[in-house]
Design a protein around this motif. Sequence first.
Motif, PDB file in Angstrom:
ATOM      1  N   GLN A 261      -9.546   2.656   6.224  1.00  0.00           N
ATOM      2  CA  GLN A 261      -8.220   2.888   6.790  1.00  0.00           C
ATOM      3  C   GLN A 261      -7.984   4.384   6.776  1.00  0.00           C
ATOM      4  OE1 GLN A 261      -5.747   0.242   4.459  1.00  0.00           O
ATOM      5  NE2 GLN A 261      -6.477  -1.596   5.298  1.00  0.00           N
ATOM      6  N   LEU A 262      -8.599   5.074   5.677  1.00  0.00           N
ATOM      7  CA  LEU A 262      -8.210   6.440   5.421  1.00  0.00           C
ATOM      8  C   LEU A 262      -8.218   7.437   6.652  1.00  0.00           C
ATOM      9  CD1 LEU A 262      -7.003   8.759   3.421  1.00  0.00           C
ATOM     10  CD2 LEU A 262      -9.208   8.828   2.481  1.00  0.00           C
ATOM     11  N   TYR A 263      -9.217   7.408   7.304  1.00  0.00           N
ATOM     12  CA  TYR A 263      -9.739   8.301   8.352  1.00  0.00           C
ATOM     13  C   TYR A 263      -8.813   7.731   9.750  1.00  0.00           C
ATOM     14  CZ  TYR A 263     -12.050  11.193   5.114  1.00  0.00           C
ATOM     15  OH  TYR A 263     -12.314  12.026   3.998  1.00  0.00           O
ATOM     16  N   ALA A 264      -7.975   7.117   9.861  1.00  0.00           N
ATOM     17  CA  ALA A 264      -7.402   6.870  11.217  1.00  0.00           C
ATOM     18  C   ALA A 264      -6.843   7.832  11.852  1.00  0.00           C
ATOM     19  CB  ALA A 264      -6.362   5.783  10.894  1.00  0.00           C
ATOM     20  N   SER A 265      -6.040   8.777  11.454  1.00  0.00           N
ATOM     21  CA  SER A 265      -5.741   9.937  12.176  1.00  0.00           C
ATOM     22  C   SER A 265      -6.070  11.310  11.463  1.00  0.00           C
ATOM     23  CB  SER A 265      -4.102   9.972  11.937  1.00  0.00           C
ATOM     24  OG  SER A 265      -3.597  11.081  12.819  1.00  0.00           O
ATOM     25  N   LYS A 266      -6.710  12.215  12.144  1.00  0.00           N
ATOM     26  CA  LYS A 266      -7.026  13.529  11.866  1.00  0.00           C
ATOM     27  C   LYS A 266      -6.242  14.633  12.720  1.00  0.00           C
ATOM     28  CE  LYS A 266     -11.255  16.405  11.446  1.00  0.00           C
ATOM     29  NZ  LYS A 266     -12.775  16.368  11.890  1.00  0.00           N
TER      30      LYS A 266
ATOM     31  N   LEU B 263       0.931  -1.235  -0.012  1.00  0.00           N
ATOM     32  CA  LEU B 263       0.179   0.099   0.005  1.00  0.00           C
ATOM     33  C   LEU B 263       0.912   1.407  -0.087  1.00  0.00           C
ATOM     34  CD1 LEU B 263      -2.310  -1.023   2.682  1.00  0.00           C
ATOM     35  CD2 LEU B 263      -2.929  -1.263   0.269  1.00  0.00           C
ATOM     36  N   THR B 264       0.426   2.396  -0.582  1.00  0.00           N
ATOM     37  CA  THR B 264       0.868   3.652  -0.577  1.00  0.00           C
ATOM     38  C   THR B 264       0.529   4.331   0.663  1.00  0.00           C
ATOM     39  OG1 THR B 264       1.284   3.771  -2.898  1.00  0.00           O
ATOM     40  CG2 THR B 264       1.456   5.954  -1.510  1.00  0.00           C
ATOM     41  N   LYS B 265       1.038   4.512   1.851  1.00  0.00           N
ATOM     42  CA  LYS B 265       0.675   4.962   2.895  1.00  0.00           C
ATOM     43  C   LYS B 265       1.596   6.638   3.367  1.00  0.00           C
ATOM     44  CE  LYS B 265       2.373   1.566   5.495  1.00  0.00           C
ATOM     45  NZ  LYS B 265       2.917   0.731   4.407  1.00  0.00           N
ATOM     46  N   ALA B 266       0.672   7.145   3.943  1.00  0.00           N
ATOM     47  CA  ALA B 266       1.197   8.607   4.431  1.00  0.00           C
ATOM     48  C   ALA B 266       2.130   8.548   5.505  1.00  0.00           C
ATOM     49  CB  ALA B 266      -0.078   9.637   4.749  1.00  0.00           C
ATOM     50  N   GLY B 267       1.736   7.653   6.237  1.00  0.00           N
ATOM     51  CA  GLY B 267       2.711   7.528   7.433  1.00  0.00           C
ATOM     52  C   GLY B 267       3.364   6.246   7.605  1.00  0.00           C
TER      53      GLY B 267
ATOM     54  N   ARG C  52      -5.124  10.890   7.464  1.00  0.00           N
ATOM     55  CA  ARG C  52      -4.368   9.965   6.583  1.00  0.00           C
ATOM     56  C   ARG C  52      -4.631   8.515   7.139  1.00  0.00           C
ATOM     57  NH1 ARG C  52       1.936  11.184   8.975  1.00  0.00           N
ATOM     58  NH2 ARG C  52       1.601  10.710  11.343  1.00  0.00           N
ATOM     59  N   ASP C  53      -4.041   7.507   6.476  1.00  0.00           N
ATOM     60  CA  ASP C  53      -4.386   6.070   7.014  1.00  0.00           C
ATOM     61  C   ASP C  53      -3.357   5.417   8.268  1.00  0.00           C
ATOM     62  OD1 ASP C  53      -2.063   6.073   5.437  1.00  0.00           O
ATOM     63  OD2 ASP C  53      -2.517   4.393   4.439  1.00  0.00           O
ATOM     64  N   SER C  54      -2.249   6.285   8.412  1.00  0.00           N
ATOM     65  CA  SER C  54      -1.449   5.549   9.120  1.00  0.00           C
ATOM     66  C   SER C  54      -0.509   6.524  10.201  1.00  0.00           C
ATOM     67  CB  SER C  54      -0.212   4.972   8.296  1.00  0.00           C
ATOM     68  OG  SER C  54      -0.055   5.795   7.232  1.00  0.00           O
ATOM     69  N   PHE C  55       0.171   6.145  11.027  1.00  0.00           N
ATOM     70  CA  PHE C  55       0.720   6.819  12.051  1.00  0.00           C
ATOM     71  C   PHE C  55       2.416   6.767  12.053  1.00  0.00           C
ATOM     72  CE2 PHE C  55      -3.202   5.615  13.903  1.00  0.00           C
ATOM     73  CZ  PHE C  55      -3.813   6.781  14.424  1.00  0.00           C
ATOM     74  N   GLY C  56       2.903   7.764  12.531  1.00  0.00           N
ATOM     75  CA  GLY C  56       4.451   7.567  12.483  1.00  0.00           C
ATOM     76  C   GLY C  56       5.050   8.679  11.236  1.00  0.00           C
ATOM     77  N   ARG C  57       5.853   9.278  11.875  1.00  0.00           N
ATOM     78  CA  ARG C  57       6.341  10.447  10.783  1.00  0.00           C
ATOM     79  C   ARG C  57       7.280   9.849  10.037  1.00  0.00           C
ATOM     80  NH1 ARG C  57      10.600  14.442  11.275  1.00  0.00           N
ATOM     81  NH2 ARG C  57       9.701  16.665  10.533  1.00  0.00           N
TER      82      ARG C  57
ATOM     83  N   LEU D  13       3.264  13.258   6.504  1.00  0.00           N
ATOM     84  CA  LEU D  13       2.327  13.789   5.450  1.00  0.00           C
ATOM     85  C   LEU D  13       0.930  13.617   5.617  1.00  0.00           C
ATOM     86  CD1 LEU D  13       2.902  14.818   2.336  1.00  0.00           C
ATOM     87  CD2 LEU D  13       2.559  12.193   1.844  1.00  0.00           C
ATOM     88  N   TYR D  14       0.047  14.563   5.210  1.00  0.00           N
ATOM     89  CA  TYR D  14      -1.457  14.471   5.440  1.00  0.00           C
ATOM     90  C   TYR D  14      -2.311  14.869   3.890  1.00  0.00           C
ATOM     91  CZ  TYR D  14      -1.383  13.746  10.560  1.00  0.00           C
ATOM     92  OH  TYR D  14      -1.032  13.316  11.862  1.00  0.00           O
ATOM     93  N   ILE D  15      -3.372  14.343   3.852  1.00  0.00           N
ATOM     94  CA  ILE D  15      -4.304  14.655   2.891  1.00  0.00           C
ATOM     95  C   ILE D  15      -5.240  15.824   3.281  1.00  0.00           C
ATOM     96  CG2 ILE D  15      -5.800  14.109   0.978  1.00  0.00           C
ATOM     97  CD1 ILE D  15      -2.757  12.991   0.697  1.00  0.00           C
ATOM     98  N   ILE D  16      -5.493  16.838   2.458  1.00  0.00           N
ATOM     99  CA  ILE D  16      -6.667  17.722   2.951  1.00  0.00           C
ATOM    100  C   ILE D  16      -7.998  16.991   2.489  1.00  0.00           C
ATOM    101  CG2 ILE D  16      -7.431  20.057   2.472  1.00  0.00           C
ATOM    102  CD1 ILE D  16      -4.867  20.845   1.816  1.00  0.00           C
ATOM    103  N   SER D  17      -8.492  16.587   3.743  1.00  0.00           N
ATOM    104  CA  SER D  17      -9.998  15.929   3.273  1.00  0.00           C
ATOM    105  C   SER D  17     -10.838  17.009   3.110  1.00  0.00           C
ATOM    106  CB  SER D  17     -10.410  14.944   4.844  1.00  0.00           C
ATOM    107  OG  SER D  17     -11.731  14.714   4.416  1.00  0.00           O
ATOM    108  N   SER D  18     -10.910  18.172   3.850  1.00  0.00           N
ATOM    109  CA  SER D  18     -11.797  19.512   3.630  1.00  0.00           C
ATOM    110  C   SER D  18     -11.286  20.339   4.220  1.00  0.00           C
ATOM    111  CB  SER D  18     -13.116  18.951   4.353  1.00  0.00           C
ATOM    112  OG  SER D  18     -12.873  18.992   5.558  1.00  0.00           O
ATOM    113  N   LEU D  19     -11.684  21.721   3.574  1.00  0.00           N
ATOM    114  CA  LEU D  19     -11.227  22.949   3.842  1.00  0.00           C
ATOM    115  C   LEU D  19     -12.312  23.965   3.782  1.00  0.00           C
ATOM    116  CD1 LEU D  19     -10.766  25.004   1.163  1.00  0.00           C
ATOM    117  CD2 LEU D  19      -8.912  23.799   0.680  1.00  0.00           C
ATOM    118  N   CYS D  20     -12.168  24.895   4.519  1.00  0.00           N
ATOM    119  CA  CYS D  20     -13.331  26.087   4.424  1.00  0.00           C
ATOM    120  C   CYS D  20     -12.238  27.324   4.447  1.00  0.00           C
ATOM    121  CB  CYS D  20     -14.101  25.984   5.744  1.00  0.00           C
ATOM    122  SG  CYS D  20     -15.149  27.406   5.993  1.00  0.00           S
TER     123      CYS D  20
END
Length: 481
Positions: A370-375, A304-308, A438-443, A415-422
């Motif tokens: 999995q995607l919304y594991a960390s916010k 998988l391609t993970k952000a963390g 993001r889906d994962s933990f750890g820098r 790394l994080y993905i912008i899920s929503s913005l205002c």
Amino acid sequence: MAESKKVTTAQATPTSVETIDIFSSKTQGKTVSILNGLIEFRYYESILQDSVMATVMFSDSGNTIADDKTGEVKSALEGLPIVGSERVKFKMTDNNENKIEYTFRINNVNPISDETTKSVVALKLVSEECELNEEVRINKRFDGKPSEAIKEILTNFLKTEKDITDIEESTVCGSIPAQKKPFYAMNWLSTRCAPVDKKPGVTAGFFFYETSKGYHFKSIDSLLGQEKKKSIIYNDTPDNRGQNIPEGYDVKALSYSKDNRVDVQKKLEMGAYSTRFVSFNVRDCDYKVANPKAVGDGGTEESLTKAGKELPKMSDEISSGKLKFSRTTYCILDTGTLPAGNTKQQLEKSRDENFKVGEIKNQAIMRYNQLYASKVEVTIAGDFSLHAGDAVYFDAPSSQKDTKNDDVDRQIGGLYIISSLCHLVNSQGTYTKLNLVRDSFGRTGKEPKTGKPATETKVPDTQPSYQRSVSTAAYDTTTTF
């Protein structure tokens, strides 16, 4: 990637809203500008929304526009009149010269207060395609790649003139939307395909969404695999008009909160990490049981391609159960159902699966959950260059007993993905609130400062907390939106 401009706290001042024009649906060519009465403008984007949305609140005085017949000067609400479905053109520029231009439709008119000489009105705005979507039905089948079907639906059914170049190629999937609305059909297709650059059976799941730049159709893995667009840091040190923003970072966050979204019971219930797939082929009575999973022996996590750094690790006592799965999906295979082509071609394809359900269905279920594991939620000075679906790098100091040791929080940083913005614009200032997921933990990833792989480094130029109480006492960076 071109070097981005730093976004400083000082740039949270009111920005330039250049145009908010409303076009009459009743009288062609008749328009009214509500710019002078603007109280507040909120602009929304999300990877979970089919349409860009906005709300505008303005003071509607009684001398805004002249009546066509009597010449009497009336309010915009009465004189245009504004009843819903009117076209709204707006244009605004942030304090770094980033622009947003968009044409909305009024979806709802809500008078908030009425007085003799003026009233306060709130308008809910949506895209033109959002309203057209209610009057269109998909009346054909699609064969081949869902990414091509997305383009056809946008072009031929919704008649959009917006940019549709950011449509990611996907795997083949025969589909018959069956008189569904366009947005419903495109979201349905999003769950039935996988990225072409991944091994079959590893991952699946796309998002269909809109930003001010156009429409997007992106896989979860491609979103998480992007290069960062901005690097954001949060600390208690005033940025001093950009001079104290640490090297390698573009933005100093005004506020920040973190949220671990892993509700273990719900994640297990939804099959985020391990599933069972039971299929039955009515043609040859073939019964199969598979165990697609992301973690553990035989899991797909490494592909998988993970952000963390890694997906959440479940306790060994939980993951070592005899079942080895937490959700079961049952499916009768779709073979030989209305295959494309002439009679001969249809006979040749009569034993083929129209949809490779064993390679996609459970994999998409796991990936979405999995995607919304960390916010992380941050507020920054208004930055209109950011959009839903963009990747950003975020760092914050670690909470430690030694107040002088301001290490990066290596669990939530990265790394994080912008899920929503205002974007909020009013007379008090211009702010952008970002919901980062993001889906994962750890820098992991690259250090904003050096561009080298992430390590256990300190946040540079951050004052110890015993100094912060002095330097930030008269520096209010709070926002309530």
